[in-house]
Design a protein around this motif. Structure first.
Motif, PDB file in Angstrom:
ATOM      1  N   ASP B  17       0.823  -1.225   0.000  1.00  0.00           N
ATOM      2  CA  ASP B  17       0.000   0.000   0.000  1.00  0.00           C
ATOM      3  C   ASP B  17       0.851   1.267   0.000  1.00  0.00           C
ATOM      4  O   ASP B  17       0.319   2.374   0.008  1.00  0.00           O
ATOM      5  CB  ASP B  17      -0.912   0.019   1.237  1.00  0.00           C
ATOM      6  CG  ASP B  17      -1.897  -1.136   1.235  1.00  0.00           C
ATOM      7  OD1 ASP B  17      -2.241  -1.611   0.139  1.00  0.00           O
ATOM      8  OD2 ASP B  17      -2.310  -1.570   2.321  1.00  0.00           O
ATOM      9  N   ASP B  44       2.058 -11.567  -5.340  1.00  0.00           N
ATOM     10  CA  ASP B  44       0.661 -12.004  -5.172  1.00  0.00           C
ATOM     11  C   ASP B  44      -0.176 -10.931  -4.492  1.00  0.00           C
ATOM     12  O   ASP B  44      -1.324 -10.682  -4.878  1.00  0.00           O
ATOM     13  CB  ASP B  44       0.596 -13.293  -4.331  1.00  0.00           C
ATOM     14  CG  ASP B  44       1.023 -14.513  -5.144  1.00  0.00           C
ATOM     15  OD1 ASP B  44       1.200 -14.374  -6.367  1.00  0.00           O
ATOM     16  OD2 ASP B  44       1.191 -15.586  -4.541  1.00  0.00           O
ATOM     17  N   LEU B  45       0.394 -10.298  -3.476  1.00  0.00           N
ATOM     18  CA  LEU B  45      -0.365  -9.249  -2.765  1.00  0.00           C
ATOM     19  C   LEU B  45      -0.677  -8.086  -3.700  1.00  0.00           C
ATOM     20  O   LEU B  45      -1.762  -7.515  -3.659  1.00  0.00           O
ATOM     21  CB  LEU B  45       0.415  -8.752  -1.545  1.00  0.00           C
ATOM     22  CG  LEU B  45       0.478  -9.712  -0.349  1.00  0.00           C
ATOM     23  CD1 LEU B  45       1.423  -9.189   0.739  1.00  0.00           C
ATOM     24  CD2 LEU B  45      -0.916  -9.929   0.249  1.00  0.00           C
ATOM     25  N   ARG B  47      -0.978  -8.252  -6.996  1.00  0.00           N
ATOM     26  CA  ARG B  47      -2.003  -8.691  -7.952  1.00  0.00           C
ATOM     27  C   ARG B  47      -3.381  -8.732  -7.305  1.00  0.00           C
ATOM     28  O   ARG B  47      -4.377  -8.340  -7.904  1.00  0.00           O
ATOM     29  CB  ARG B  47      -1.670 -10.089  -8.476  1.00  0.00           C
ATOM     30  CG  ARG B  47      -0.532 -10.087  -9.462  1.00  0.00           C
ATOM     31  CD  ARG B  47      -0.295 -11.487  -9.962  1.00  0.00           C
ATOM     32  NE  ARG B  47       0.772 -11.503 -10.952  1.00  0.00           N
ATOM     33  CZ  ARG B  47       1.239 -12.610 -11.498  1.00  0.00           C
ATOM     34  NH1 ARG B  47       0.733 -13.770 -11.154  1.00  0.00           N
ATOM     35  NH2 ARG B  47       2.191 -12.565 -12.378  1.00  0.00           N
ATOM     36  N   LEU B  48      -3.395  -9.223  -6.081  1.00  0.00           N
ATOM     37  CA  LEU B  48      -4.658  -9.335  -5.352  1.00  0.00           C
ATOM     38  C   LEU B  48      -5.271  -7.955  -5.135  1.00  0.00           C
ATOM     39  O   LEU B  48      -6.461  -7.737  -5.377  1.00  0.00           O
ATOM     40  CB  LEU B  48      -4.382 -10.007  -3.995  1.00  0.00           C
ATOM     41  CG  LEU B  48      -5.562 -10.428  -3.156  1.00  0.00           C
ATOM     42  CD1 LEU B  48      -6.467 -11.366  -3.923  1.00  0.00           C
ATOM     43  CD2 LEU B  48      -5.076 -11.122  -1.878  1.00  0.00           C
ATOM     44  N   LYS B  49      -4.441  -7.034  -4.728  1.00  0.00           N
ATOM     45  CA  LYS B  49      -4.923  -5.663  -4.477  1.00  0.00           C
ATOM     46  C   LYS B  49      -5.487  -5.056  -5.767  1.00  0.00           C
ATOM     47  O   LYS B  49      -6.563  -4.452  -5.754  1.00  0.00           O
ATOM     48  CB  LYS B  49      -3.753  -4.814  -3.959  1.00  0.00           C
ATOM     49  CG  LYS B  49      -4.102  -3.394  -3.548  1.00  0.00           C
ATOM     50  CD  LYS B  49      -2.846  -2.729  -3.005  1.00  0.00           C
ATOM     51  CE  LYS B  49      -2.910  -1.220  -3.123  1.00  0.00           C
ATOM     52  NZ  LYS B  49      -3.792  -0.603  -2.156  1.00  0.00           N
ATOM     53  N   ALA B  51      -6.617  -6.709  -8.398  1.00  0.00           N
ATOM     54  CA  ALA B  51      -7.833  -7.435  -8.806  1.00  0.00           C
ATOM     55  C   ALA B  51      -9.029  -6.984  -7.979  1.00  0.00           C
ATOM     56  O   ALA B  51     -10.134  -6.795  -8.508  1.00  0.00           O
ATOM     57  CB  ALA B  51      -7.620  -8.934  -8.655  1.00  0.00           C
ATOM     58  N   LEU B  52      -8.830  -6.789  -6.695  1.00  0.00           N
ATOM     59  CA  LEU B  52      -9.934  -6.354  -5.826  1.00  0.00           C
ATOM     60  C   LEU B  52     -10.399  -4.939  -6.205  1.00  0.00           C
ATOM     61  O   LEU B  52     -11.591  -4.650  -6.242  1.00  0.00           O
ATOM     62  CB  LEU B  52      -9.498  -6.384  -4.359  1.00  0.00           C
ATOM     63  CG  LEU B  52      -9.363  -7.781  -3.746  1.00  0.00           C
ATOM     64  CD1 LEU B  52      -8.563  -7.729  -2.449  1.00  0.00           C
ATOM     65  CD2 LEU B  52     -10.741  -8.389  -3.478  1.00  0.00           C
ATOM     66  N   ALA B  53      -9.428  -4.077  -6.490  1.00  0.00           N
ATOM     67  CA  ALA B  53      -9.774  -2.690  -6.826  1.00  0.00           C
ATOM     68  C   ALA B  53     -10.541  -2.620  -8.151  1.00  0.00           C
ATOM     69  O   ALA B  53     -11.278  -1.660  -8.388  1.00  0.00           O
ATOM     70  CB  ALA B  53      -8.512  -1.841  -6.903  1.00  0.00           C
ATOM     71  N   LEU B  55     -12.703  -5.007  -9.281  1.00  0.00           N
ATOM     72  CA  LEU B  55     -13.929  -5.805  -9.345  1.00  0.00           C
ATOM     73  C   LEU B  55     -15.072  -4.926  -9.852  1.00  0.00           C
ATOM     74  O   LEU B  55     -15.293  -3.836  -9.319  1.00  0.00           O
ATOM     75  CB  LEU B  55     -14.287  -6.352  -7.959  1.00  0.00           C
ATOM     76  CG  LEU B  55     -13.579  -7.630  -7.525  1.00  0.00           C
ATOM     77  CD1 LEU B  55     -13.957  -7.969  -6.093  1.00  0.00           C
ATOM     78  CD2 LEU B  55     -13.921  -8.797  -8.440  1.00  0.00           C
ATOM     79  N   PRO B  56     -15.796  -5.382 -10.854  1.00  0.00           N
ATOM     80  CA  PRO B  56     -16.880  -4.536 -11.375  1.00  0.00           C
ATOM     81  C   PRO B  56     -18.082  -4.553 -10.450  1.00  0.00           C
ATOM     82  O   PRO B  56     -18.244  -5.489  -9.652  1.00  0.00           O
ATOM     83  CB  PRO B  56     -17.223  -5.212 -12.703  1.00  0.00           C
ATOM     84  CG  PRO B  56     -16.809  -6.615 -12.528  1.00  0.00           C
ATOM     85  CD  PRO B  56     -15.663  -6.648 -11.568  1.00  0.00           C
ATOM     86  N   PRO B  57     -18.922  -3.530 -10.523  1.00  0.00           N
ATOM     87  CA  PRO B  57     -20.129  -3.530  -9.683  1.00  0.00           C
ATOM     88  C   PRO B  57     -21.082  -4.645 -10.068  1.00  0.00           C
ATOM     89  O   PRO B  57     -21.056  -5.129 -11.200  1.00  0.00           O
ATOM     90  CB  PRO B  57     -20.744  -2.148  -9.951  1.00  0.00           C
ATOM     91  CG  PRO B  57     -20.143  -1.680 -11.209  1.00  0.00           C
ATOM     92  CD  PRO B  57     -18.823  -2.355 -11.378  1.00  0.00           C
ATOM     93  N   LEU B  58     -21.906  -5.044  -9.124  1.00  0.00           N
ATOM     94  CA  LEU B  58     -22.870  -6.128  -9.358  1.00  0.00           C
ATOM     95  C   LEU B  58     -24.262  -5.543  -9.528  1.00  0.00           C
ATOM     96  O   LEU B  58     -24.662  -4.649  -8.772  1.00  0.00           O
ATOM     97  CB  LEU B  58     -22.870  -7.089  -8.169  1.00  0.00           C
ATOM     98  CG  LEU B  58     -21.524  -7.733  -7.844  1.00  0.00           C
ATOM     99  CD1 LEU B  58     -21.573  -8.420  -6.489  1.00  0.00           C
ATOM    100  CD2 LEU B  58     -21.142  -8.723  -8.932  1.00  0.00           C
TER     101      LEU B  58
END
Lengths: 200, 215
Positions: B17, B44-45, B47-49, B51-53, B55-58
């Motif tokens: 971060d 990995d951390l 990439r994970l961060k 990918a999470l940022a 994420l498209p809305p549902l």
């Protein structure tokens, strides 16, 4: 630091980063007056993100639908409190997130699991790290997110998806910023191990 | 994993971060230079961060807006809107008859195995809960694929586009029928099986459209 007891923390609502425009204030007043068309616009603009936050906080489609319904009713009751010190979207996502956290606390008391460093490393050591290069297919990510313990999921959603700072999260969850940071680390490591577990 | 790895790993999230102190960052970087395992964790951390940022809305379920409007109206929070009434016309009667026929065909086609389950064990509840979640995710993934497919179809010659549109309409019709059947038989595993199979078909077909080589 104010406790969350079903009501949004008004201190937390103030001190936002963006100031509201005149349009936001006029729009909020229209909604507060009960204007049905204004509500439709309100719903169309914000429902998707509000539903997304609910879904990711609870990991349950049915419950997130109930939560979204309740949050809209809550926002309609509270929108007269919007004073333009932040943008309308910033204000309402914050109020809604506080509401969701309170809702989930009363729905099922949250626990903030704190796996020991030992057990966390043991868990990670059992997984093959060679699979980690192909992480993060979106559906896997959503599924693993839903599998996280409630406390871990909440921290990840608030920090990594919704972009709140540790100080803001600490205020929302009534924990210290340090706890928020360490929980985030544990949550990310747990999510990483879950993702490695589902990769082919 | 040695002692230093354990000590520094706890700081890797903060390093990801960008919130470590200058001294901590220097210590981490010195360690990373000689530790492949921690480098992999950091990768990995990150990439994970990301990918999470991203994420498209549902999409919220259809019908939620109307339910909220009704509740808000009943609570006096919004003025009630006049309800739209559909006047029955010959077209509507025919459409209703067609729907009824389709429903009968669907039920008959599924046969005796479609009897709703009476088992209300915790495990079955868990399974249906997972199925509902899976459907929400499927719907949102398909939404995004629909948009990509629509863009791709706009680039296609009219004749090819029409073929794709016709087939897509058929798949959508099957999907709508399966969806209706699930709504009426929410605890029937066969109904869910049909619905998820229909989603799968649509995903496959949309993939075909998106991946069609137009050169």
């Amino acid at each position: 630091m104010g406790a969350l007891a079903g009501q949004p923390n008004q201190d937390a609502i103030c001190g936002m980063r963006l100031l509201a425009g005149k349009d936001d204030i006029a729009f909020s007043q229209k909604i507060a007056s009960g204007d049905a068309r204004a509500f439709e616009e309100f719903y169309d603009r914000f429902a998707t993100r509000l539903f997304s936050i609910a879904f990711r906080l609870c990991g349950d489609a049915g419950l997130s639908e109930d939560m979204t319904q309740e949050v809209f009713l809550h926002l309609l009751r509270k929108i007269h409190l919007f004073n333009g010190q932040a943008s309308l979207s910033t204000w309402l996502y914050r109020v809604a997130t506080n509401f969701y956290i309170s809702y989930l606390r009363s729905y099922r008391p949250k626990q903030y699991p704190h796996e020991s460093e030992e057990s966390l490393h043991k868990h990670l050591d059992q997984k093959s790290s060679q699979q980690s290069s192909t992480l993060h297919h979106r559906l896997d990510l959503e599924r693993c997110l839903a599998q996280l313990p409630d406390g871990y999921r909440t921290i990840i959603v608030l920090h990594d998806i919704e972009g709140y700072k540790h100080e803001e999260i600490a205020e929302m969850l009534n924990i210290s910023p340090g706890t928020s940071k360490s929980q985030l680390h544990h949550a990310r490591m747990k999510l990483r191990s879950l993702l490695q577990g589902v990769e082919p | 994993m040695n002692k230093e790895c354990r000590q520094l790993e706890a700081l890797l999230s903060e390093y990801t971060d960008g919130s470590t102190s200058v001294g901590e960052a220097a210590r981490i970087e010195a360690h990373l230079a000689g530790c492949a395992r921690c480098r992999e964790t950091l990768r990995d951390l990150r990439r994970l961060k990301a990918a999470l940022a991203n994420l498209p809305p549902l999409r919220p379920p259809a019908g939620l807006k109307m339910r909220i409007q009704e509740q808000a109206g009943a609570a006096g929070l919004i003025t009630k809107q006049p309800r739209y009434r559909l006047r029955p016309t010959a077209g509507w009667v025919l459409a209703a008859a067609a729907c009824l026929l389709l429903a009968i065909l669907l039920v008959t086609g599924l046969g005796p195995a479609t009897a709703p389950l009476t088992d209300s064990s915790a495990e079955m509840k868990d399974i249906f809960h997972d199925l509902r979640n899976a459907e929400t995710l499927y719907l949102n993934a398909i939404d995004r694929m629909d948009q990509l497919a629509a863009l791709k179809m706009n680039e296609m010659p009219p004749q090819i586009r029409q073929t794709f549109e016709t087939n897509l309409a058929l798949i959508n019709q099957t999907l709508a029928e399966s969806r209706t059947y699930v709504l009426e038989n929410a605890n029937n595993p066969r109904a869910w099986e049909h619905l998820l199979a229909a989603y799968q078909k649509k995903v496959e077909f949309l993939s075909l459209i998106i991946e069609t080589d137009l050169s």
